[in-house]
Design a protein around this motif. Structure first.
Motif, PDB file in Angstrom:
ATOM      1  N   ASN A   1      23.044  30.884  58.433  1.00 15.41           N
ATOM      2  CA  ASN A   1      23.420  32.132  59.116  1.00 15.41           C
ATOM      3  C   ASN A   1      24.722  31.942  59.898  1.00 15.41           C
ATOM      4  OD1 ASN A   1      21.211  33.583  58.147  1.00 15.41           O
ATOM      5  ND2 ASN A   1      19.890  32.648  59.681  1.00 15.41           N
ATOM      6  N   SER A   2      24.864  32.700  60.957  1.00 11.22           N
ATOM      7  CA  SER A   2      26.046  32.555  61.803  1.00 11.22           C
ATOM      8  C   SER A   2      25.762  31.514  62.878  1.00 11.22           C
ATOM      9  CB  SER A   2      26.386  33.899  62.450  1.00 11.22           C
ATOM     10  OG  SER A   2      26.586  34.867  61.450  1.00 11.22           O
ATOM     11  N   VAL A   3      26.792  31.129  63.604  1.00 12.17           N
ATOM     12  CA  VAL A   3      26.634  30.085  64.617  1.00 12.17           C
ATOM     13  C   VAL A   3      27.530  30.425  65.812  1.00 12.17           C
ATOM     14  CG1 VAL A   3      28.486  28.558  63.811  1.00 12.17           C
ATOM     15  CG2 VAL A   3      26.450  27.561  64.845  1.00 12.17           C
ATOM     16  N   ALA A   4      27.112  29.951  66.984  1.00 20.87           N
ATOM     17  CA  ALA A   4      27.972  30.086  68.172  1.00 20.87           C
ATOM     18  C   ALA A   4      28.825  28.829  68.278  1.00 20.87           C
ATOM     19  CB  ALA A   4      27.115  30.259  69.421  1.00 20.87           C
ATOM     20  N   LEU A   5      30.133  29.001  68.346  1.00 22.30           N
ATOM     21  CA  LEU A   5      31.031  27.857  68.502  1.00 22.30           C
ATOM     22  C   LEU A   5      31.393  27.709  69.969  1.00 22.30           C
ATOM     23  CD1 LEU A   5      33.461  28.591  65.516  1.00 22.30           C
ATOM     24  CD2 LEU A   5      31.550  26.972  65.545  1.00 22.30           C
ATOM     25  N   GLU A   6      31.664  26.485  70.366  1.00 25.99           N
ATOM     26  CA  GLU A   6      32.038  26.241  71.760  1.00 25.99           C
ATOM     27  C   GLU A   6      33.531  25.970  71.861  1.00 25.99           C
ATOM     28  OE1 GLU A   6      29.739  23.195  73.617  1.00 25.99           O
ATOM     29  OE2 GLU A   6      27.820  24.095  73.024  1.00 25.99           O
ATOM     30  N   PRO A   7      34.263  26.739  72.670  1.00 23.06           N
ATOM     31  CA  PRO A   7      35.676  26.408  72.875  1.00 23.06           C
ATOM     32  C   PRO A   7      35.826  24.971  73.360  1.00 23.06           C
ATOM     33  CG  PRO A   7      35.222  28.593  73.719  1.00 23.06           C
ATOM     34  CD  PRO A   7      33.889  27.989  73.337  1.00 23.06           C
ATOM     35  N   GLY A   8      36.753  24.262  72.759  1.00 25.85           N
ATOM     36  CA  GLY A   8      36.915  22.845  73.069  1.00 25.85           C
ATOM     37  C   GLY A   8      36.093  21.949  72.151  1.00 25.85           C
ATOM     38  N   GLY A   9      35.229  22.541  71.327  1.00 24.00           N
ATOM     39  CA  GLY A   9      34.346  21.744  70.477  1.00 24.00           C
ATOM     40  C   GLY A   9      35.024  21.311  69.184  1.00 24.00           C
TER      41      GLY A   9
ATOM     42  N   ASP B   1      22.123  30.230  63.965  1.00 22.96           N
ATOM     43  CA  ASP B   1      21.922  28.788  63.837  1.00 22.96           C
ATOM     44  C   ASP B   1      22.450  28.080  65.086  1.00 22.96           C
ATOM     45  OD1 ASP B   1      20.746  28.879  61.317  1.00 22.96           O
ATOM     46  OD2 ASP B   1      22.684  29.028  60.337  1.00 22.96           O
ATOM     47  N   GLN B   2      21.758  27.042  65.487  1.00 20.17           N
ATOM     48  CA  GLN B   2      22.151  26.304  66.691  1.00 20.17           C
ATOM     49  C   GLN B   2      22.666  24.932  66.276  1.00 20.17           C
ATOM     50  OE1 GLN B   2      22.118  27.677  69.792  1.00 20.17           O
ATOM     51  NE2 GLN B   2      21.493  29.559  68.766  1.00 20.17           N
ATOM     52  N   ILE B   3      23.966  24.756  66.313  1.00 18.31           N
ATOM     53  CA  ILE B   3      24.569  23.479  65.929  1.00 18.31           C
ATOM     54  C   ILE B   3      25.579  23.095  67.003  1.00 18.31           C
ATOM     55  CG2 ILE B   3      25.914  22.254  64.180  1.00 18.31           C
ATOM     56  CD1 ILE B   3      24.731  24.234  62.117  1.00 18.31           C
ATOM     57  N   LEU B   4      25.364  21.946  67.609  1.00 17.76           N
ATOM     58  CA  LEU B   4      26.229  21.517  68.716  1.00 17.76           C
ATOM     59  C   LEU B   4      27.500  20.860  68.175  1.00 17.76           C
ATOM     60  CD1 LEU B   4      23.506  20.035  71.065  1.00 17.76           C
ATOM     61  CD2 LEU B   4      24.714  22.216  71.304  1.00 17.76           C
ATOM     62  N   PRO B   5      28.571  20.856  68.978  1.00 18.73           N
ATOM     63  CA  PRO B   5      29.813  20.200  68.519  1.00 18.73           C
ATOM     64  C   PRO B   5      29.628  18.689  68.384  1.00 18.73           C
ATOM     65  CG  PRO B   5      30.182  21.507  70.518  1.00 18.73           C
ATOM     66  CD  PRO B   5      28.713  21.466  70.293  1.00 18.73           C
TER      67      PRO B   5
ATOM     68  N   GLU C   1      27.631  37.312  57.914  1.00 19.00           N
ATOM     69  CA  GLU C   1      26.194  37.513  58.150  1.00 19.00           C
ATOM     70  C   GLU C   1      25.918  38.226  59.451  1.00 19.00           C
ATOM     71  OE1 GLU C   1      22.473  36.779  59.896  1.00 19.00           O
ATOM     72  OE2 GLU C   1      24.268  35.734  60.553  1.00 19.00           O
ATOM     73  N   TYR C   2      26.721  37.937  60.502  1.00 14.61           N
ATOM     74  CA  TYR C   2      26.397  38.506  61.814  1.00 14.61           C
ATOM     75  C   TYR C   2      26.595  40.009  61.883  1.00 14.61           C
ATOM     76  CZ  TYR C   2      31.482  38.075  62.505  1.00 14.61           C
ATOM     77  OH  TYR C   2      32.835  38.161  62.363  1.00 14.61           O
ATOM     78  N   LEU C   3      27.291  40.581  60.908  1.00 14.05           N
ATOM     79  CA  LEU C   3      27.478  42.037  60.935  1.00 14.05           C
ATOM     80  C   LEU C   3      26.184  42.784  60.628  1.00 14.05           C
ATOM     81  CD1 LEU C   3      30.873  42.985  59.258  1.00 14.05           C
ATOM     82  CD2 LEU C   3      30.280  42.959  61.660  1.00 14.05           C
ATOM     83  N   ARG C   4      25.269  42.120  59.940  1.00 13.17           N
ATOM     84  CA  ARG C   4      24.014  42.793  59.603  1.00 13.17           C
ATOM     85  C   ARG C   4      23.266  43.150  60.889  1.00 13.17           C
ATOM     86  NH1 ARG C   4      20.262  39.535  56.057  1.00 13.17           N
ATOM     87  NH2 ARG C   4      20.692  37.908  57.567  1.00 13.17           N
ATOM     88  N   ILE C   5      22.628  44.301  60.860  1.00 11.95           N
ATOM     89  CA  ILE C   5      21.845  44.711  62.034  1.00 11.95           C
ATOM     90  C   ILE C   5      20.376  44.588  61.623  1.00 11.95           C
ATOM     91  CG2 ILE C   5      21.412  46.581  63.672  1.00 11.95           C
ATOM     92  CD1 ILE C   5      24.255  47.579  63.022  1.00 11.95           C
TER      93      ILE C   5
ATOM     94  N   PRO D   1      33.680  33.010  70.647  1.00 10.66           N
ATOM     95  CA  PRO D   1      33.058  32.906  69.312  1.00 10.66           C
ATOM     96  C   PRO D   1      31.539  32.711  69.377  1.00 10.66           C
ATOM     97  CG  PRO D   1      34.111  30.840  69.891  1.00 10.66           C
ATOM     98  CD  PRO D   1      34.406  31.781  71.019  1.00 10.66           C
ATOM     99  N   GLU D   2      30.866  33.720  69.890  1.00  7.30           N
ATOM    100  CA  GLU D   2      29.413  33.577  70.053  1.00  7.30           C
ATOM    101  C   GLU D   2      28.658  33.826  68.753  1.00  7.30           C
ATOM    102  OE1 GLU D   2      28.842  36.187  73.331  1.00  7.30           O
ATOM    103  OE2 GLU D   2      29.595  34.716  74.759  1.00  7.30           O
ATOM    104  N   ALA D   3      29.302  34.478  67.802  1.00  6.83           N
ATOM    105  CA  ALA D   3      28.737  34.595  66.452  1.00  6.83           C
ATOM    106  C   ALA D   3      29.894  34.429  65.480  1.00  6.83           C
ATOM    107  CB  ALA D   3      28.054  35.939  66.258  1.00  6.83           C
ATOM    108  N   SER D   4      29.837  33.359  64.723  1.00  7.81           N
ATOM    109  CA  SER D   4      30.950  33.032  63.827  1.00  7.81           C
ATOM    110  C   SER D   4      30.380  32.643  62.471  1.00  7.81           C
ATOM    111  CB  SER D   4      31.762  31.860  64.377  1.00  7.81           C
ATOM    112  OG  SER D   4      32.021  32.058  65.743  1.00  7.81           O
ATOM    113  N   PHE D   5      31.126  32.943  61.442  1.00  9.44           N
ATOM    114  CA  PHE D   5      30.627  32.723  60.088  1.00  9.44           C
ATOM    115  C   PHE D   5      31.744  32.129  59.252  1.00  9.44           C
ATOM    116  CE2 PHE D   5      29.453  34.052  55.787  1.00  9.44           C
ATOM    117  CZ  PHE D   5      28.099  33.790  55.766  1.00  9.44           C
ATOM    118  N   LEU D   6      31.521  30.928  58.749  1.00  6.80           N
ATOM    119  CA  LEU D   6      32.515  30.289  57.891  1.00  6.80           C
ATOM    120  C   LEU D   6      32.405  30.897  56.499  1.00  6.80           C
ATOM    121  CD1 LEU D   6      34.654  28.157  57.278  1.00  6.80           C
ATOM    122  CD2 LEU D   6      32.818  26.532  56.872  1.00  6.80           C
ATOM    123  N   ASN D   7      33.449  31.545  56.071  1.00  9.99           N
ATOM    124  CA  ASN D   7      33.409  32.283  54.821  1.00  9.99           C
ATOM    125  C   ASN D   7      34.463  31.730  53.865  1.00  9.99           C
ATOM    126  OD1 ASN D   7      32.546  34.319  53.094  1.00  9.99           O
ATOM    127  ND2 ASN D   7      32.634  35.892  54.674  1.00  9.99           N
ATOM    128  N   ILE D   8      34.481  32.261  52.674  1.00  9.88           N
ATOM    129  CA  ILE D   8      35.475  31.869  51.682  1.00  9.88           C
ATOM    130  C   ILE D   8      36.141  33.146  51.189  1.00  9.88           C
ATOM    131  CG2 ILE D   8      35.840  30.730  49.439  1.00  9.88           C
ATOM    132  CD1 ILE D   8      34.795  28.768  51.462  1.00  9.88           C
TER     133      ILE D   8
END
Lengths: 250, 412
Positions: B108-116, B265-269, A198-202, B80-87
């Motif tokens: 949508n995408s999410v920012a992951l925290e190292p160590g989380g 999306d904002q989801i905390l560890p 999703e993040y690739l979309r601009i 990983p400031e924008a990450s997307f769990l895909n299949i």
């Protein structure tokens, strides 16, 4: 335009010569069609790319800016050849029609049958209204300057409104995961694309923020300005890379 | 003639051999292609579980699991400031109907925290029958795809039975497989007919040679007739007016549209599950013995729990090395082909008592280092290893440490 043959001495072809030149017309036309289907489609896929591939990339800001800007290129070059050498005001329409033929073939066979995406998720946009107007303006004005300014602008400005009847219904909201998304976004979420996170979309990224929700008209006018320049550039590319020297031997 | 016949026969044999030989479809999707240090030190997956691996078209299944975002995130990989769990699927043979991160819906995408620490669940629905090799994986912006453990899924049934409806916000149900298609075709056909008419208007006349000669002869006025001009003038007005009118009609029909949505999306560890502070593991040294395909770790373990513990498992990049002498269960690894059941050995396998600090040597040895292309680590620019160490007390309670160290290769 220099006249190599005097008006008085001009004799139209008749009989066998006329038939052969007509056969030559069709031969060139078919070859040109395949050439533009392949080359313009490739150019468009490499430059506009995802904006035209996917329904969830067609945003209000970048899609109406990028698509006409990259879409006016081949029409401008082909218009130069067909108008200046043959007075045929159909270069833009021919190019965009060829592009759409190529695009539809790809969407149906590559995206739908080969990669299983629903065809409605990969509907192409149309630039035909803008291309028609571009041809009309060139024919009536017989001027590069006027066509670049008014034709280029019309090509860009007509793009979004001519596509809204196709894609507007994909912007209806849907509730998903305690939030709202459009039907287009839902397509992107549900129909898995391994290489398209999703993040690739601009989507409306940038600093165009001070005019409320009026991103589309501003993008369209920006695209109109750039299209006038792009049109001129590609007109000259058409001029530099085309030749009719073989016709002089006939 | 004989040569032609021989060549034809050879070509026929060559083509036939493709069908006669057991040629299988390649199902790999680059899961081992990413450099080992990225696979080992970014997303560290564990407890990944599929609810079903054989199901029908239209049936829903889920994949759930946990992952730790490594503290020792490689310096060469963007955070990983924008990450997307895909299949990973060969096209949308399944659709994703729901996805959760730490129990929260996630679109949508999410920012992951190292160590989380995070847990996830993705609900999928069978769409096209077939047998597919599928992984959950993370698309990491500017970094690449970090694969989770893969399984084979068998989808049975008939593709034509698949249905996918969605409820738009006014309550109307729509069919996602066909929504908007007929309308799109209609508009393309409409403009296509106009464009074709304009092209035919010119194509019906002599084109290239004749027009070129006339133009050269200065007969320009005969090439564009007053009728042509009249049509062009009319159409130049009519086409934009039609565009604007159709646009206004569409706006009128669709009063409540919204722009495409693209928020992060904002989801905390979760509260710490890995490196939770009860069992502290420090990696003093790591050494990879190329000839033996063995990684040797010197570990300093500090047991601050109130029960004796054993090292049970080490996992990195979806390869699992198990301590066969451990008396309690490991994480469920059924179906995984990258488990080294006897791959772990310790110089001291006795329980580490509560309050004890012990330095020990752990060797994890298996051909999987090579077959999973993890041994390339010693030739990476960032040749540090990372992985999860699982420790258990006698009741089966699990403690997890994310360990990391620079790797020294031993070539002989």
């Amino acid at each position: 335009m220099s006249a190599n043959i005097s008006n008085r001495s001009f004799r139209p072809y008749t009989g066998e010569k006329a038939r052969i030149t007509r056969a030559y017309d069709y031969l060139i036309l078919v070859l040109a069609l395949f050439l533009f289907i392949g080359s313009f489609h490739l150019h468009f896929a490499l430059t506009v790319g995802d904006w035209d591939f996917w329904v969830d990339w067609k945003d209000r800001q970048w899609w109406p800016l990028v698509t006409p800007l990259m879409g006016i290129t081949f029409p401008a070059a082909v218009q130069y050849v067909l108008w200046n050498k043959f007075r045929l005001p159909m270069g833009a329409t021919l190019c965009v029609a060829a592009l759409l033929i190529g695009t539809w073939i790809t969407r149906v066979f590559a995206y739908h049958y080969w990669n299983f995406f629903p065809i409605n998720m990969v509907l192409p946009a149309t630039m035909l209204p803008g291309a028609l107007v571009l041809d009309f303006i060139l024919m009536l004005s017989n001027s590069l300057t006027i066509t670049a300014i008014f034709g280029g602008a019309a090509f860009a400005l007509l793009f979004y409104p001519s596509n809204w009847p196709i894609f507007g219904m994909f912007h209806v909201p849907v509730e998903q995961g305690n939030g709202q998304v459009t039907v287009a976004d839902l397509f992107g979420f549900q129909y898995i694309r391994t290489g398209m996170p999703e993040y690739l979309r601009i989507i409306e990224r940038g600093t165009l923020r001070t005019y409320g929700q009026y991103a589309t008209p501003l993008s369209a006018f920006c695209s109109a300005l750039l299209c006038t320049l792009m049109y001129t550039l590609w007109w000259y590319i058409g001029k530099w890379f085309s030749t009719t020297r073989y016709l002089n031997r006939i | 003639m004989k040569t032609i016949l021989a060549k034809t026969l050879m070509a026929f044999c060559l083509i036939s051999s493709v069908y006669v030989m057991d040629v299988r479809t390649v199902m790999a999707h680059g899961e081992k292609a990413l450099e080992p240090f990225i696979r080992m030190r970014t997303i560290q997956w564990y407890d990944v579980h599929w609810s079903k691996q054989a199901f029908n078209v239209n049936e829903e299944i889920s994949v759930s699991g946990k992952f730790h975002v490594a503290e020792d995130w490689p310096i060469g990989v963007p955070k990983p400031e924008a990450s997307f769990l895909n299949i990973s699927t060969p096209g949308p043979v399944l659709i994703r109907t729901e996805r959760y991160l730490n129990g929260k819906p996630w679109t949508n995408s999410v920012a992951l925290e190292p160590g989380g620490d995070y847990d996830f669940k993705v609900v999928l629905k069978g769409r096209l029958p077939g047998r597919y090799h599928i992984h959950p994986f993370f698309n990491l912006k500017d970094a690449g795809q970090v694969m989770g453990p893969g399984v084979w899924l068998d989808i049975a049934g008939d593709a034509s039975d698949f249905s996918n409806s969605a409820k738009i916000i006014n309550g109307e149900m729509i069919d996602m497989e066909s929504y908007g298609f007929a309308n799109g075709v209609l508009w393309h056909a409409f403009w296509g007919i106009l464009a074709t008419a304009w092209l035919l208007w010119w194509v019906r006349r002599p084109l290239f040679i004749s027009r070129y000669r006339m133009l050269e002869a200065g007969m320009e006025d005969e090439l564009i007739t007053p009728q042509d001009k009249l049509i062009a003038k009319s159409a130049m007005v009519v086409v934009p007016v039609m565009v604007l009118a159709f646009n206004a009609m569409a706006n009128n029909d669709l009063p409540n549209t919204i722009p495409l949505q693209a928020s992060l999306d904002q989801i905390l560890p979760l509260p710490a599950k890995v490196n939770a502070g009860i069992i502290n593991v420090d990696t003093l040294k790591a050494e990879y013995r190329v000839a033996e395909r063995a990684m040797k770790f010197d570990l300093k373990i500090d047991n601050q729990s109130n029960a004796p513990i054993h090292i049970g498992e080490f996992s990195t990049a979806n390869v699992y090395f198990l301590n066969k002498d451990l008396p309690v269960a490991h994480q469920d690894l059924s179906g995984s082909s990258t488990v080294s059941v006897e791959g772990m050995s310790l110089d001291n396998n006795d329980a580490i008592k509560p309050g004890e600090q012990r330095t020990l040597t752990m060797i994890v040895k298996d051909g999987l280092w090579e077959s999973e292309k993890l041994d390339g680590l010693i030739r990476d620019a960032d040749s540090r290893i990372g992985g999860l160490l699982f420790l258990y007390d006698l009741t089966g309670k699990r403690y997890i440490s994310s360990i990391t160290a620079a790797v020294i290769p031993k070539f002989n």
